[in-house]
Scaffold this motif. Structure first.
Motif, mmCIF file in Angstrom:
data_model
loop_
_atom_site.group_PDB
_atom_site.id
_atom_site.type_symbol
_atom_site.label_atom_id
_atom_site.label_comp_id
_atom_site.label_asym_id
_atom_site.label_seq_id
_atom_site.Cartn_x
_atom_site.Cartn_y
_atom_site.Cartn_z
ATOM 1 N N PHE A 31 0.855 -1.175 0.000
ATOM 2 C CA PHE A 31 0.000 0.000 0.000
ATOM 3 C C PHE A 31 0.902 1.240 0.000
ATOM 4 C CE2 PHE A 31 -2.599 -3.285 1.757
ATOM 5 C CZ PHE A 31 -3.896 -2.995 1.370
ATOM 6 N N ARG A 32 0.486 2.248 -0.726
ATOM 7 C CA ARG A 32 1.231 3.501 -0.681
ATOM 8 C C ARG A 32 1.199 4.056 0.740
ATOM 9 N NH1 ARG A 32 0.983 8.541 -4.976
ATOM 10 N NH2 ARG A 32 2.365 9.946 -3.811
ATOM 11 N N PHE A 33 2.331 4.597 1.173
ATOM 12 C CA PHE A 33 2.486 5.052 2.560
ATOM 13 C C PHE A 33 3.144 6.423 2.589
ATOM 14 C CE2 PHE A 33 5.233 5.473 6.310
ATOM 15 C CZ PHE A 33 4.302 5.322 7.328
ATOM 16 N N SER A 34 2.654 7.289 3.467
ATOM 17 C CA SER A 34 3.279 8.597 3.710
ATOM 18 C C SER A 34 3.406 8.813 5.203
ATOM 19 C CB SER A 34 2.423 9.741 3.136
ATOM 20 O OG SER A 34 2.180 9.581 1.767
ATOM 21 N N LEU A 71 -5.376 17.336 9.029
ATOM 22 C CA LEU A 71 -4.495 18.118 8.157
ATOM 23 C C LEU A 71 -3.504 17.213 7.430
ATOM 24 C CD1 LEU A 71 -3.717 21.283 10.318
ATOM 25 C CD2 LEU A 71 -5.505 20.950 8.603
ATOM 26 N N GLY A 72 -2.915 16.263 8.148
ATOM 27 C CA GLY A 72 -1.931 15.378 7.529
ATOM 28 C C GLY A 72 -2.541 14.486 6.464
ATOM 29 N N SER A 73 -3.761 14.002 6.698
ATOM 30 C CA SER A 73 -4.435 13.156 5.718
ATOM 31 C C SER A 73 -4.792 13.950 4.468
ATOM 32 C CB SER A 73 -5.694 12.533 6.326
ATOM 33 O OG SER A 73 -5.358 11.636 7.364
ATOM 34 N N ALA A 74 -5.283 15.177 4.652
ATOM 35 C CA ALA A 74 -5.604 16.023 3.500
ATOM 36 C C ALA A 74 -4.352 16.316 2.679
ATOM 37 C CB ALA A 74 -6.254 17.316 3.971
ATOM 38 N N HIS A 75 -3.252 16.615 3.361
ATOM 39 C CA HIS A 75 -1.971 16.850 2.675
ATOM 40 C C HIS A 75 -1.559 15.630 1.868
ATOM 41 C CE1 HIS A 75 2.356 18.064 2.384
ATOM 42 N NE2 HIS A 75 2.529 16.763 2.487
ATOM 43 N N ALA A 76 -1.614 14.445 2.486
ATOM 44 C CA ALA A 76 -1.183 13.224 1.816
ATOM 45 C C ALA A 76 -2.096 12.886 0.642
ATOM 46 C CB ALA A 76 -1.152 12.065 2.819
ATOM 47 N N TRP A 77 -3.407 13.080 0.802
ATOM 48 C CA TRP A 77 -4.365 12.786 -0.265
ATOM 49 C C TRP A 77 -4.127 13.698 -1.466
ATOM 50 C CZ3 TRP A 77 -8.538 15.496 -2.489
ATOM 51 C CH2 TRP A 77 -9.427 14.714 -3.247
ATOM 52 N N LEU A 78 -3.910 14.980 -1.204
ATOM 53 C CA LEU A 78 -3.639 15.926 -2.291
ATOM 54 C C LEU A 78 -2.308 15.607 -2.971
ATOM 55 C CD1 LEU A 78 -4.788 19.200 -0.520
ATOM 56 C CD2 LEU A 78 -5.841 18.233 -2.577
ATOM 57 N N GLU A 79 -1.283 15.318 -2.183
ATOM 58 C CA GLU A 79 0.045 15.040 -2.735
ATOM 59 C C GLU A 79 0.030 13.767 -3.590
ATOM 60 O OE1 GLU A 79 4.161 15.972 -0.757
ATOM 61 O OE2 GLU A 79 3.500 13.986 -0.094
ATOM 62 N N ALA A 80 -0.868 12.828 -3.263
ATOM 63 C CA ALA A 80 -0.971 11.584 -4.025
ATOM 64 C C ALA A 80 -1.788 11.750 -5.302
ATOM 65 C CB ALA A 80 -1.582 10.491 -3.159
ATOM 66 N N GLY A 81 -2.254 12.961 -5.568
ATOM 67 C CA GLY A 81 -2.986 13.216 -6.800
ATOM 68 C C GLY A 81 -4.473 13.368 -6.634
ATOM 69 N N GLY A 82 -4.958 13.424 -5.396
ATOM 70 C CA GLY A 82 -6.383 13.620 -5.168
ATOM 71 C C GLY A 82 -6.859 14.956 -5.713
ATOM 72 N N VAL A 83 -7.996 14.958 -6.366
ATOM 73 C CA VAL A 83 -8.566 16.179 -6.948
ATOM 74 C C VAL A 83 -9.888 16.468 -6.242
ATOM 75 C CG1 VAL A 83 -9.403 17.310 -9.025
ATOM 76 C CG2 VAL A 83 -7.494 15.688 -9.172
ATOM 77 N N PRO A 84 -9.947 17.512 -5.428
ATOM 78 C CA PRO A 84 -11.179 17.808 -4.697
ATOM 79 C C PRO A 84 -12.267 18.356 -5.620
ATOM 80 C CG PRO A 84 -9.554 19.523 -4.294
ATOM 81 C CD PRO A 84 -8.861 18.457 -5.104
ATOM 82 N N ARG A 85 -13.496 18.243 -5.174
ATOM 83 C CA ARG A 85 -14.622 18.762 -5.941
ATOM 84 C C ARG A 85 -14.566 20.279 -6.067
ATOM 85 N NH1 ARG A 85 -16.010 14.087 -3.735
ATOM 86 N NH2 ARG A 85 -17.580 12.760 -4.714
ATOM 87 N N GLY A 87 -2.276 24.701 9.951
ATOM 88 C CA GLY A 87 -0.905 24.324 10.259
ATOM 89 C C GLY A 87 -0.165 23.919 9.005
ATOM 90 N N ASP A 88 1.141 24.131 9.014
ATOM 91 C CA ASP A 88 1.984 23.685 7.910
ATOM 92 C C ASP A 88 2.101 22.167 7.948
ATOM 93 O OD1 ASP A 88 2.964 26.232 6.669
ATOM 94 O OD2 ASP A 88 3.588 26.586 8.738
ATOM 95 N N THR A 89 2.295 21.561 6.771
ATOM 96 C CA THR A 89 2.398 20.112 6.654
ATOM 97 C C THR A 89 3.531 19.780 5.705
ATOM 98 O OG1 THR A 89 0.673 20.242 4.952
ATOM 99 C CG2 THR A 89 -0.011 19.580 7.153
ATOM 100 N N VAL A 90 4.388 18.828 6.090
ATOM 101 C CA VAL A 90 5.567 18.449 5.298
ATOM 102 C C VAL A 90 5.660 16.931 5.286
ATOM 103 C CG1 VAL A 90 8.068 18.656 5.076
ATOM 104 C CG2 VAL A 90 6.755 20.553 6.057
#
Length: 283
Positions: free
Chosen positions: A7-10, A83-97, A271-274
């Motif tokens: 599974f992809r992991f961040s 915040l961390g989940s949203a960051h990871a989802w977006l970074e993995a290519g998630g496209v919000p509505r 918050g910032d997310t890295v």
């Protein structure tokens, strides 16, 4: 032999602009098909305060669904995992509505996450607020080694995890607290106090978060859900301004920054997310 698959992991550092100074979060992407025991076992294995699993939404208004696990079980909501989940989802290519926000589905329902200078979630409604009953208040004071004269105020600020908020007279008092007794597993306590000169350190208040299992206690590095509850309580009471920065983690050798803002009656916690680790995990 159980068949395992990758599974992809961040691993994301939340509430830190530079990494390694905030609160780490483990994120497993596309986690459908994993049973509950595997989710719980992996969360225990990471030994982080929270691990999240990203899933397809069941609500058509959501962009993704998340399940949030501590080493002890599942939570309906938590801030730094949001915040961390949203960051990871977006970074993995998630496209919000919507381009300006992500909508997360979790145990408390739908949580909007705004995409501004930094990600910020809308604080969910408190599940419990108001005064703390005397017996419970006494337990909190005893555990933290505080006397009633040191406390400016105490209230329930529970948005899922079970937080009690305690306001002290200063940030210095917050940093000086040395817990002496374990908290029950049903109780989590956050303390907050003001800095006299915010410009000097970039922080208006200092926050600490404690939780226990009845035999021991632990301190969370940086805590979004607690800061959300404290903001709803203290901004609502007129004791904090509508915009401020909270520092958290100093006693854990971290330097987290939580950006709090009230807009049109809604509290936003930013918050910032890295991303600090990325790859795959076999489960």
């Amino acid at each position: 032999m159980t068949l395992r698959r990758p599974f992809r992991f961040s691993q994301v550092d939340v509430f830190s602009a530079h990494g390694l100074l905030g609160n780490p979060l483990a994120v497993v992407h596309d986690a459908e098909g994993l049973d509950e025991e595997t989710l719980a076992r992996f969360a225990r294995w990471t030994n982080l305060s929270e691990t999240t699993f990203l899933l397809p939404p069941t609500d058509p208004a959501a962009d993704y669904r998340v399940r949030i696990f501590t080493t002890g079980g599942e939570l309906p909501f938590a801030g730094h995992p949001t915040l961390g989940s949203a960051h990871a989802w977006l970074e993995a290519g998630g496209v919000p509505r919507r381009a300006d926000r992500v909508v997360q589905e979790c145990g408390v329902g739908l949580v909007p996450v705004a995409r501004r200078e930094r990600l910020a979630f809308a604080a969910p409604q408190l599940l419990r607020s108001g005064g703390v009953e005397p017996g419970r208040a006494g337990e909190v004071l005893a555990a933290l080694g505080l006397s009633p004269s040191q406390v400016v105020g105490m209230a329930w600020v529970d948005n899922g995890p079970g937080w009690v908020g305690v306001e002290l007279g200063s940030a210095e008092q917050v940093l000086a607290v040395e817990p002496v007794l374990a908290l029950s597993s049903q109780l989590k306590v956050g303390i907050i106090g003001r800095w006299p000169d915010p410009a000097a350190g970039g922080k208006d208040v200092e926050v600490r978060a404690f939780y226990g299992d009845g035999t021991d206690f632990a301190e969370d590095p940086v805590t979004g859900s607690l800061n959300a509850g404290l903001a709803q309580w203290l901004i609502g009471a007129g004791r904090l301004p509508a915009r401020y920065v909270a520092g958290q983690g100093a006693r854990r050798r971290r330097d987290g920054r939580v950006h709090v803002e009230q807009r049109e009656g809604q509290i936003w916690i930013g918050g910032d997310t890295v991303t600090t680790v990325s790859g795959t995990v076999s489960l």
